[in-house]
Design a protein around this motif. Structure first.
Motif, PDB file in Angstrom:
ATOM      1  N   UNK A  87       0.802  -1.218   0.000  1.00 30.16           N
ATOM      2  CA  UNK A  87       0.000   0.000   0.000  1.00 30.16           C
ATOM      3  C   UNK A  87       0.834   1.267   0.000  1.00 30.16           C
ATOM      4  N   UNK A  88       1.881   1.310   0.843  1.00 26.56           N
ATOM      5  CA  UNK A  88       2.738   2.498   0.901  1.00 26.56           C
ATOM      6  C   UNK A  88       3.486   2.705  -0.413  1.00 26.56           C
ATOM      7  N   UNK A  89       3.933   1.610  -0.999  1.00 28.12           N
ATOM      8  CA  UNK A  89       4.620   1.703  -2.283  1.00 28.12           C
ATOM      9  C   UNK A  89       3.680   2.255  -3.343  1.00 28.12           C
ATOM     10  N   UNK A  90       2.441   1.754  -3.373  1.00 32.52           N
ATOM     11  CA  UNK A  90       1.457   2.263  -4.324  1.00 32.52           C
ATOM     12  C   UNK A  90       1.188   3.740  -4.074  1.00 32.52           C
ATOM     13  N   UNK A 103      -6.487  -3.131 -14.778  1.00 27.25           N
ATOM     14  CA  UNK A 103      -5.658  -2.337 -13.868  1.00 27.25           C
ATOM     15  C   UNK A 103      -6.089  -0.877 -13.868  1.00 27.25           C
ATOM     16  N   UNK A 104      -6.335  -0.338 -15.046  1.00 29.51           N
ATOM     17  CA  UNK A 104      -6.739   1.069 -15.143  1.00 29.51           C
ATOM     18  C   UNK A 104      -8.078   1.305 -14.454  1.00 29.51           C
ATOM     19  N   UNK A 105      -9.003   0.360 -14.602  1.00 28.84           N
ATOM     20  CA  UNK A 105     -10.287   0.488 -13.899  1.00 28.84           C
ATOM     21  C   UNK A 105     -10.092   0.364 -12.388  1.00 28.84           C
ATOM     22  N   UNK A 106      -9.205  -0.535 -11.966  1.00 24.53           N
ATOM     23  CA  UNK A 106      -8.898  -0.667 -10.541  1.00 24.53           C
ATOM     24  C   UNK A 106      -8.271   0.603  -9.991  1.00 24.53           C
ATOM     25  N   UNK A 107      -7.387   1.226 -10.773  1.00 23.92           N
ATOM     26  CA  UNK A 107      -6.789   2.492 -10.351  1.00 23.92           C
ATOM     27  C   UNK A 107      -7.837   3.594 -10.303  1.00 23.92           C
ATOM     28  N   UNK A 108      -8.789   3.550 -11.231  1.00 19.47           N
ATOM     29  CA  UNK A 108      -9.888   4.515 -11.193  1.00 19.47           C
ATOM     30  C   UNK A 108     -10.628   4.430  -9.868  1.00 19.47           C
ATOM     31  N   UNK A 109     -10.901   3.217  -9.420  1.00 20.98           N
ATOM     32  CA  UNK A 109     -11.561   3.042  -8.124  1.00 20.98           C
ATOM     33  C   UNK A 109     -10.679   3.540  -6.989  1.00 20.98           C
ATOM     34  N   UNK A 162       1.881   8.080  -6.726  1.00 21.08           N
ATOM     35  CA  UNK A 162       1.078   9.208  -7.194  1.00 21.08           C
ATOM     36  C   UNK A 162      -0.190   9.387  -6.407  1.00 21.08           C
ATOM     37  N   UNK A 163      -0.692  10.619  -6.452  1.00 23.49           N
ATOM     38  CA  UNK A 163      -1.913  10.965  -5.720  1.00 23.49           C
ATOM     39  C   UNK A 163      -3.126  11.071  -6.632  1.00 23.49           C
ATOM     40  N   UNK A 205      -3.585  10.090 -13.159  1.00 22.91           N
ATOM     41  CA  UNK A 205      -2.586  10.553 -14.121  1.00 22.91           C
ATOM     42  C   UNK A 205      -1.172  10.422 -13.597  1.00 22.91           C
ATOM     43  N   UNK A 206      -0.953  10.870 -12.356  1.00 19.40           N
ATOM     44  CA  UNK A 206       0.376  10.758 -11.747  1.00 19.40           C
ATOM     45  C   UNK A 206       0.816   9.303 -11.641  1.00 19.40           C
ATOM     46  N   UNK A 207      -0.097   8.458 -11.190  1.00 20.07           N
ATOM     47  CA  UNK A 207       0.236   7.055 -10.978  1.00 20.07           C
ATOM     48  C   UNK A 207       0.633   6.398 -12.300  1.00 20.07           C
ATOM     49  N   UNK A 208      -0.148   6.622 -13.343  1.00 21.86           N
ATOM     50  CA  UNK A 208       0.142   6.004 -14.647  1.00 21.86           C
ATOM     51  C   UNK A 208       1.489   6.503 -15.171  1.00 21.86           C
ATOM     52  N   UNK A 209       1.777   7.799 -14.986  1.00 22.26           N
ATOM     53  CA  UNK A 209       3.077   8.339 -15.404  1.00 22.26           C
ATOM     54  C   UNK A 209       4.233   7.652 -14.680  1.00 22.26           C
ATOM     55  N   UNK A 210       3.999   7.198 -13.462  1.00 23.66           N
ATOM     56  CA  UNK A 210       5.068   6.620 -12.634  1.00 23.66           C
ATOM     57  C   UNK A 210       5.118   5.093 -12.639  1.00 23.66           C
ATOM     58  N   UNK A 211       4.383   4.444 -13.522  1.00 20.99           N
ATOM     59  CA  UNK A 211       4.359   2.980 -13.526  1.00 20.99           C
ATOM     60  C   UNK A 211       5.747   2.364 -13.710  1.00 20.99           C
ATOM     61  N   UNK A 212       6.534   2.907 -14.616  1.00 14.32           N
ATOM     62  CA  UNK A 212       7.880   2.342 -14.820  1.00 14.32           C
ATOM     63  C   UNK A 212       8.741   2.531 -13.572  1.00 14.32           C
ATOM     64  N   UNK A 213       8.640   3.700 -12.925  1.00 16.78           N
ATOM     65  CA  UNK A 213       9.393   3.935 -11.683  1.00 16.78           C
ATOM     66  C   UNK A 213       8.946   2.977 -10.588  1.00 16.78           C
ATOM     67  N   UNK A 214       7.647   2.740 -10.512  1.00 12.84           N
ATOM     68  CA  UNK A 214       7.100   1.808  -9.524  1.00 12.84           C
ATOM     69  C   UNK A 214       7.679   0.412  -9.746  1.00 12.84           C
ATOM     70  N   UNK A 215       7.696  -0.028 -11.005  1.00 16.10           N
ATOM     71  CA  UNK A 215       8.245  -1.352 -11.310  1.00 16.10           C
ATOM     72  C   UNK A 215       9.744  -1.419 -10.997  1.00 16.10           C
ATOM     73  N   UNK A 216      10.460  -0.322 -11.206  1.00 18.84           N
ATOM     74  CA  UNK A 216      11.892  -0.308 -10.877  1.00 18.84           C
ATOM     75  C   UNK A 216      12.090  -0.505  -9.371  1.00 18.84           C
TER      76      UNK A 216
END
Length: 193
Positions: free
Chosen positions: A84-87, A148-154, A91-92, A95-106
């Motif tokens: 949860x903390x990593x997620x 995943x995108x729908x889950x992030x929407x929620x 991003x808040x 849009x922010x979260x999707x932009x940071x997906x590669x950083x999250x995976x790193x």
């Protein structure tokens, strides 16, 4: 794929269809010799694909529907499994979260050294829309991205409309999704209005 993925599939099936259905799926996938999946252990991709195929057969669902449901479930599952903390750090907003997906995976790769994550490239087309370019070494997982995108929407209380506009399985170099989203305060995730 890591055992965490297979554990999430098991959890989703058991939660929505029961333990008996999970045992039938495991047997149909010829995985009855595996008592449980270890989240931090790497498993062959074949095991995950066999579980999905068996779930489709047992539940009478199309692969796309299972993968979309799993993608949506994955967002909640990983948050509840200690990520949860990593997620939250990614991003808040959607849009922010999707932009940071590669950083999250790193960052995830630091704990999972054999991780072969997909690559995401985000191109904003307006303040409420973007195109997401998705590239993976694995075949057939584009429907999971939609989920995943729908889950992030929620997660972000954001109404999301996703349309796949480029298909790797139809010869394109990679998959592309057009995403329209509304993160206004009036959106109610329970009703979808």
């Amino acid at each position: 794929m890591y055992g965490l993925v297979n554990k999430a599939i098991q959890d989703m099936i058991c939660k929505h269809h029961g333990e008996e259905t999970w045992e039938i799926i495991k047997q149909k996938a010829e995985l009855e010799d595996i008592d449980f999946f270890v989240g931090m252990d790497a498993y062959t991709d074949d095991i995950t694909y066999r579980l999905v195929a068996a779930a489709c057969d047992v539940l009478g669902m199309e692969t796309e529907a299972i993968l979309q449901a799993f993608g949506e479930y994955w967002v909640t599952y990983t948050a509840e499994e200690g990520y949860g903390e990593l997620l939250a750090s990614a991003g808040k907003s959607l849009g922010q979260f999707v932009e940071n997906l590669d950083n999250l995976h790193a960052r995830v790769g630091l704990s999972f050294p054999q991780l072969r994550p997909p690559a995401f490239d985000c191109e904003h087309t307006s303040d409420k829309s973007m195109e997401l370019h998705y590239q993976s070494t694995r075949q057939g997982l584009a429907p999971m991205v939609i989920g995943l995108l729908h889950g992030l929407g929620k997660r972000f209380h954001t109404k999301v409309d996703v349309t796949q506009i480029s298909f790797r399985e139809q010869g394109a170099s990679h998959d592309i999704f057009s995403i329209e989203y509304d993160d206004s305060q009036t959106y109610d995730q329970r009703t979808g209005d």
